[in-house]
Every structure is written in structure tokens, then in C-alpha cells.
Design an enzyme around this catalytic site. Sequence first.
Site, short mmCIF file in Angstrom:
data_model
loop_
_atom_site.label_atom_id
_atom_site.label_comp_id
_atom_site.label_asym_id
_atom_site.label_seq_id
_atom_site.Cartn_x
_atom_site.Cartn_y
_atom_site.Cartn_z
N LEU A 122 0.56 16.19 39.06
CA LEU A 122 1.41 15.12 38.56
C LEU A 122 0.61 13.90 38.10
CD1 LEU A 122 4.23 13.98 38.05
CD2 LEU A 122 4.34 13.32 40.46
N ARG A 124 -8.93 36.71 12.69
CA ARG A 124 -8.15 35.52 13.07
C ARG A 124 -8.67 34.24 12.43
NH1 ARG A 124 -10.13 34.26 19.29
NH2 ARG A 124 -12.37 34.54 18.91
N ARG A 149 0.44 10.56 25.19
CA ARG A 149 1.05 11.39 24.16
C ARG A 149 2.50 11.04 23.84
NH1 ARG A 149 -3.22 12.97 21.35
NH2 ARG A 149 -4.81 13.91 22.70
#
Length: 294
Positions: free
Chosen positions: A206, A189, A216
Site C-alpha cells: 500500500l 515481436r 500518476r
Amino acid sequence: MHNTTKRVTVPALEAMLYETIKVLDHGFIRVIDYMGDDSSIVQAARVSYGKGTKQLNQDKGLINYLLRHYHTTPFEMCDIKFHIKLPIFIARQWIRHRTASVNEYSARYSILGNEFYLPEPTDIASQSAINKQCRAGDSLPKKVSEKVLAILEEDARRCYMHYKELMNADEDGNIIDENVAGIARELARMNLTLNYYTEWYWKINLHNLLHFLRLRTDSKAQYEIRVYAGKILDIVKAWVPFTYEAFEEYRLQGANISRKGLEVIKRMIQGEKVIHETSGMNKREWEELVKIFR
């Protein structure tokens, strides 16, 4: 399976459960489960056994107050769990938010699929001259973008071909050559490029989700993670609409102003003409303050 429940449910979010929301070229977001709604926040804030008041405007006002004054615990009473497919390089940014529970697809146990991210030509840009961590605003010429995309695709395909060769296995895990010994998946990988897709389950409360979204969805965040954040923001709007409105009002569209910035504003209100040189602020602080009022 029971057809009824005593827990709080949100019809708009119930309709989204397990539905695939497409993101980028091969990515997606799926809502797997959730707990709580706007009334859960109100209930926690009032430490009551009911669902808050019967007047929605009072519940909405309380949520506005809680978010405006940076209360956190009531918003932690709501949780949501996502299934997300995203490029590895975005996952490495995402995981910097360490306040969630995460379980990622393991390339030690399984073989990664042959899907990789390629940006749109218009999203390919040079390094910003003023910000060390992001791309410039203007796209590169078409000829340059086409060359970049060709290199990215060629490298990704070649690396995946070598990935299978190293393991001596195809994408489904079938042996390619019985006379060849492949290496372990955990070693093979390492050869894959960072634009390959991974998947994970991501569960977060939340309060921490709103912090993630504030950072973001910001224009300075990398474009690709902004796309994911924008989709999640739409989900939050459906899940907790009162909280979403407060979040938009006080965080996304609001602004934090420093002590020096407040002093400058007071001086301006009193009629004084204040410029950068007389503000007592450095250049970046001054530009950020001016940007708020443009």
C-alpha cells in the site's frame, strides 16, 4: 476450498475480486488478491495483537497521523495484486515504479493478440509548448485528429499482418503456409507498434501504491496512465477507506511548500505585498506557489 477464513477481509473489496474493470478501449484491471485493511495498519503501528482500538475515530486519527508525518512501514503491511491489460507504451512508463512484483505476458513464449489502443479524437493534441514531456491542453482540429487515427490504425494493422507473416503463424499459433519457415516469436515481436496491448500481474504494498497514485493521478501525468490510476484509486477507496481519506487530505489535495514559499506566506500574513520580483523565488517556483492558492 474453505468457505471461512481467519484473515482480515474487506466486503467491498471481496465483491470486486476477479471482476473486470474496463479501462480505455481494450484494457482492464482485475483485483486478484489482497492482504490487510485499515486495521492492519493500526495494528502494525501499535505493534499489538489485536485489531487496534474499538473506537474507529481513534484508528482513523492514527492513520491520519501516520500519513501526515510520512510514516511508511505500517502501510507496507497491506498488499494487493492486480491483473492488468494495458498498452505497451503505458506499461513502459508504469514499470518505472520499481517497487512492485511484476510478471508480464511473454511474447517470446506466446503470440500477442491483435488488439491495439486508439485514443479518442478529443485526446489527440500537439506537444505542449511549456512542458517537454506532455501534450498541450487543447485538442487538434477534427480533420487532423481523423488523419492521425487513420495513420495509427493503418500502421498497427500492417505491423500485425507482418508479425504473423514473419512467424508464419496466425493469432492462435496455427501454421499459415507449410512450405514457409517462420522466424522465432522473440524476433517477430520487435515489429509491433507500442499501442498493442500487453498483460501482467502486478503486486505492490500500500505504501508504494500510494506513491504510484500520487504521481500518476497528477494532472501532468499522461492521460492514458491517469485513467488506470483513477480506477485503482477507486479500488483503494473501497479497500482502505480511512487511508484513502488521509491520502486525499494530505497528498492528493495537500501541498508541499518550500522554505522560500513559507517565508513568502509569512510576509503576506504580516501585511506585506509580495510579488515575484521580491519573493526570492524563480519563475516556476513562484507560479507553483501562486497556483496552490488560486
